[in-house]
Each structure stands twice: as C-alpha cells, then as structure tokens.
Design a protein around this motif. Structure first.
Motif, PDB file in Angstrom:
ATOM      1  N   ARG A   1       3.232   5.639  -7.987  1.00  0.00           N
ATOM      2  CA  ARG A   1       2.415   6.470  -8.881  1.00  0.00           C
ATOM      3  C   ARG A   1       3.245   7.065 -10.017  1.00  0.00           C
ATOM      4  O   ARG A   1       2.700   7.494 -11.032  1.00  0.00           O
ATOM      5  CB  ARG A   1       1.761   7.600  -8.086  1.00  0.00           C
ATOM      6  CG  ARG A   1       0.769   7.079  -7.057  1.00  0.00           C
ATOM      7  CD  ARG A   1       0.356   8.137  -6.058  1.00  0.00           C
ATOM      8  NE  ARG A   1      -0.249   9.298  -6.710  1.00  0.00           N
ATOM      9  CZ  ARG A   1      -0.953  10.222  -6.061  1.00  0.00           C
ATOM     10  NH1 ARG A   1      -1.123  10.099  -4.754  1.00  0.00           N
ATOM     11  NH2 ARG A   1      -1.467  11.242  -6.693  1.00  0.00           N
TER      12      ARG A   1
ATOM     13  N   THR B   1       2.722  16.610  -2.012  1.00  0.00           N
ATOM     14  CA  THR B   1       1.620  16.512  -1.056  1.00  0.00           C
ATOM     15  C   THR B   1       1.578  17.750  -0.169  1.00  0.00           C
ATOM     16  O   THR B   1       0.520  18.354   0.040  1.00  0.00           O
ATOM     17  CB  THR B   1       1.788  15.246  -0.190  1.00  0.00           C
ATOM     18  OG1 THR B   1       1.828  14.109  -1.048  1.00  0.00           O
ATOM     19  CG2 THR B   1       0.645  15.090   0.799  1.00  0.00           C
TER      20      THR B   1
ATOM     21  N   ASP C   1       0.836  -1.210   0.000  1.00  0.00           N
ATOM     22  CA  ASP C   1       0.000   0.000   0.000  1.00  0.00           C
ATOM     23  C   ASP C   1       0.867   1.255   0.000  1.00  0.00           C
ATOM     24  O   ASP C   1       0.570   2.230  -0.700  1.00  0.00           O
ATOM     25  CB  ASP C   1      -0.927   0.010   1.219  1.00  0.00           C
ATOM     26  CG  ASP C   1      -2.008  -1.059   1.132  1.00  0.00           C
ATOM     27  OD1 ASP C   1      -2.253  -1.570   0.016  1.00  0.00           O
ATOM     28  OD2 ASP C   1      -2.602  -1.385   2.182  1.00  0.00           O
ATOM     29  N   GLU C   2       1.952   1.235   0.779  1.00  0.00           N
ATOM     30  CA  GLU C   2       2.855   2.383   0.812  1.00  0.00           C
ATOM     31  C   GLU C   2       3.425   2.641  -0.590  1.00  0.00           C
ATOM     32  O   GLU C   2       3.509   3.791  -1.042  1.00  0.00           O
ATOM     33  CB  GLU C   2       3.993   2.120   1.809  1.00  0.00           C
ATOM     34  CG  GLU C   2       4.937   3.303   1.954  1.00  0.00           C
ATOM     35  CD  GLU C   2       6.353   2.931   2.351  1.00  0.00           C
ATOM     36  OE1 GLU C   2       6.967   3.727   3.067  1.00  0.00           O
ATOM     37  OE2 GLU C   2       6.863   1.874   1.918  1.00  0.00           O
TER      38      GLU C   2
ATOM     39  N   ARG D   1       2.073   1.759  -3.522  1.00  0.00           N
ATOM     40  CA  ARG D   1       1.015   2.183  -4.438  1.00  0.00           C
ATOM     41  C   ARG D   1       0.664   3.651  -4.255  1.00  0.00           C
ATOM     42  O   ARG D   1       0.424   4.379  -5.223  1.00  0.00           O
ATOM     43  CB  ARG D   1      -0.250   1.330  -4.223  1.00  0.00           C
ATOM     44  CG  ARG D   1      -0.169  -0.052  -4.826  1.00  0.00           C
ATOM     45  CD  ARG D   1      -1.433  -0.864  -4.561  1.00  0.00           C
ATOM     46  NE  ARG D   1      -2.622  -0.153  -4.993  1.00  0.00           N
ATOM     47  CZ  ARG D   1      -3.635   0.178  -4.178  1.00  0.00           C
ATOM     48  NH1 ARG D   1      -3.586  -0.127  -2.888  1.00  0.00           N
ATOM     49  NH2 ARG D   1      -4.690   0.806  -4.652  1.00  0.00           N
ATOM     50  N   HIS D   2       0.627   4.102  -3.002  1.00  0.00           N
ATOM     51  CA  HIS D   2       0.174   5.457  -2.723  1.00  0.00           C
ATOM     52  C   HIS D   2       1.285   6.491  -2.830  1.00  0.00           C
ATOM     53  O   HIS D   2       1.014   7.691  -2.815  1.00  0.00           O
ATOM     54  CB  HIS D   2      -0.458   5.521  -1.326  1.00  0.00           C
ATOM     55  CG  HIS D   2      -1.701   4.687  -1.222  1.00  0.00           C
ATOM     56  ND1 HIS D   2      -1.952   3.860  -0.139  1.00  0.00           N
ATOM     57  CD2 HIS D   2      -2.740   4.521  -2.078  1.00  0.00           C
ATOM     58  CE1 HIS D   2      -3.115   3.231  -0.334  1.00  0.00           C
ATOM     59  NE2 HIS D   2      -3.595   3.617  -1.500  1.00  0.00           N
TER      60      HIS D   2
END
Length: 312
Positions: free
Chosen positions: A112, A306, A104-105, A107-108
């Motif tokens: 990307r 971000t 998950d880390e 992918r996010h």
C-alpha cells in the motif's frame, strides 16, 4: 537426557545464504526450509558431509510462513518420500497452502505504501519461482504442543506472534535450544530495519522469550544486526541471546515512540521514499532502502498504524 546436536544448513540464494537447522534426533527434524532449490542444493550436501541422509528426516518444523522459510517445504517433503510431518502454526498455514496468500499479504500491507506498479507482479513471480509447491500441512499448531522426536527427545512449541501472526518457537526440552525463525529482529537483516506485522504482540513475545524461555542456545533465521551494522551469527549462546532479545525490545520501543508521534501529528504524503512515514525515518536516522524486499520498514509502519487506529 542425551544432548541433541544441532547443525546449521546453509543454502545459497542470491546475495544471501538461507539458514535451516538439522536436529540430529532419532526422528531427525529440519527447522525451516529456505526456497525451492534449498533442499537439493543446500541440505542434501550439508547432511552428506555429516553422514546423514535427507531421506531419514521425519519432521519439517516451520517457524513461520514467509517465502524464504516455507519455499522449500514441498521439495523437502518429497525428498523424504513424503514421510516427514510438515508442521506450521494455523495462523500462517495459508502461506504453505497457497502462493496467492503471499501476494495478498503484500497487497494488504507494505504494498500500500511502495508505489510500485509492478509490485504485485514481482511478488507473484517470486512466489511462483521460489515456492516448490503448495501443500496442506500434516500438523497444525496452536502453541503448547509437545512433539516427540524419538529416544526421549521432545520439542515444545511456543506461540510467539508479532513478526507474523503464526510465528512459533521450537524448544528442545532439557537443553533450552530455541529456534525462533525471524521473531527476534534486533536491527533487522540486510535492510537495517526490524519487520513485524503486530508491534504489541512482537514486544510481548520478546519479553516471553527473555523471561520465560531463557534460551541457552538461540537459533536465528538470518544474521540479524546490531546497532553498528555488524551481524550476529545465527547460533547465539545464552549471553548473546539475552543481548539480542533486550536489544530487540529497546529498538522496538524507540521505533514505537517515533511512530506514535508521527501518527499523532497526522500522516502526510510527501516525495520522500518513506512517505507517509518520513518523520519516523528522520527521527530514527534510518537511511536504508525502504523498497528492498521484504520492505520491513513499511511492514512495521503498517503494523503500528493498524494498532493505533484500533485503539484510538
């Protein structure tokens, strides 16, 4: 107060050695655990060489949740007869509890930008191969705790987020021996670029280490590099520690300036392997491979992006 000895423990991993540290206290501790094979292949023989036994380890202190630091935790815990306390900051605990958290880390964050159709599968395979087991930590940290290693030896815990949200420093009280994992990046490791998910927290943590903790002995998770590419060792004295901390701050300032300019101009997709951050690599003269895991270039770029969006 009795001075506590610290011994680096090196475990093989491909092109690299992975570093853990043995704190030779009445209740012995190991800081960071490498990968699944590290406890048996690296730690057991290294401890035998100094007349110590892995079964006697009572504390497993994790500086953060990345795969090459928590991968051996379950295996090491098993070798202690499940008697050791396994300690991690609550913000990184998911990485110890779940292999999926590492996917998950990816992918996010960096995933990307990497344009690798096999990327998720590769991270999944790596997590399955090098994490010895999913487990619940026996102690969750917030920062501010003091751990007693017996015989009057105490270790204080300091939250130093930036590289990851749950990065911590462990400080042997009275001798300012400081274990920071990967929270002091200088110019990065093999990839030649510093990696952090939150640039603002990273900068604040470096300033805190420099001004408040002031390490007499600084223990790094990898041999991070100077501007000319020569690595620091993983054991730094007070002068080297100051240099590495200030160097890390100076480098982050330069990276931050280049990224802010790029973000203000607007991101553009190009054929560059650094896309959409090609102007950053160009301005900094960075020519490393941005796809080399753990891909710190894109991890850091995503962190700035971000933060920029949150504040614009």
């Amino acid at each position: 107060m009795t001075r506590v000895n610290v011994h680096p423990l090196v475990s093989p991993w491909g092109r690299f050695g992975l570093y853990s540290f043995f704190i030779d206290a009445p209740e012995p501790a190991i800081v960071d655990t490498g990968i699944a094979s590290s406890p048996a292949d690296g730690m057991v023989p290294a401890l035998e060489a100094i007349g110590r036994r892995i079964e006697d380890v009572r504390w497993i202190l994790l500086t953060h949740g990345h795969i090459d630091h928590v991968g051996g935790a379950y295996a090491l815990w098993e070798l202690t007869g499940r008697r050791a306390q396994v300690v991690i900051h609550e913000a990184d605990a998911a990485m110890l509890r779940s292999r999926r958290a590492h996917v998950d880390e990816y992918r996010h964050g960096r995933g990307r930008y990497l344009q690798d159709p096999e990327g998720e599968a590769k991270v999944t395979a790596a997590a399955n191969a090098v994490i010895s087991g999913e487990m619940e930590p026996t102690m969750l940290l917030k920062g501010g705790e003091t751990l007693s290693l017996g015989g009057g030896v105490t270790v204080s815990v300091h939250s130093i987020p930036g590289h990851t949200p749950g990065s911590v420093a462990y400080v042997i009280d009275g001798q300012r021996s400081v274990f920071v994992g990967d929270a002091v990046q200088v110019h990065g490791a093999a990839s030649g670029f510093p990696g952090y998910v939150d640039p603002v927290a990273y900068r604040a943590s470096l300033q805190y280490l420099r001004d408040e903790i002031r390490p007499q002995h600084l223990y790094l998770g990898h041999p991070y590099r100077r501007a000319d590419g020569t690595p620091y060792g993983v054991e730094l004295d007070a002068d080297q520690a100051r240099e590495a901390l200030q160097g890390s701050l100076d480098i982050e300032a330069g990276v931050g300036e280049a990224v802010c300019r790029c973000l203000q101009d607007g991101l553009r997709e190009t054929e560059s392997p650094y896309s959409p951050f090609a102007p950053v690599a160009e301005r900094l003269g960075y020519t490393g491979d941005p796809a080399l895991e753990p891909s710190p270039f894109f991890t850091s770029m995503h962190g700035y992006r971000t933060h920029f969006h949150q504040n614009s």
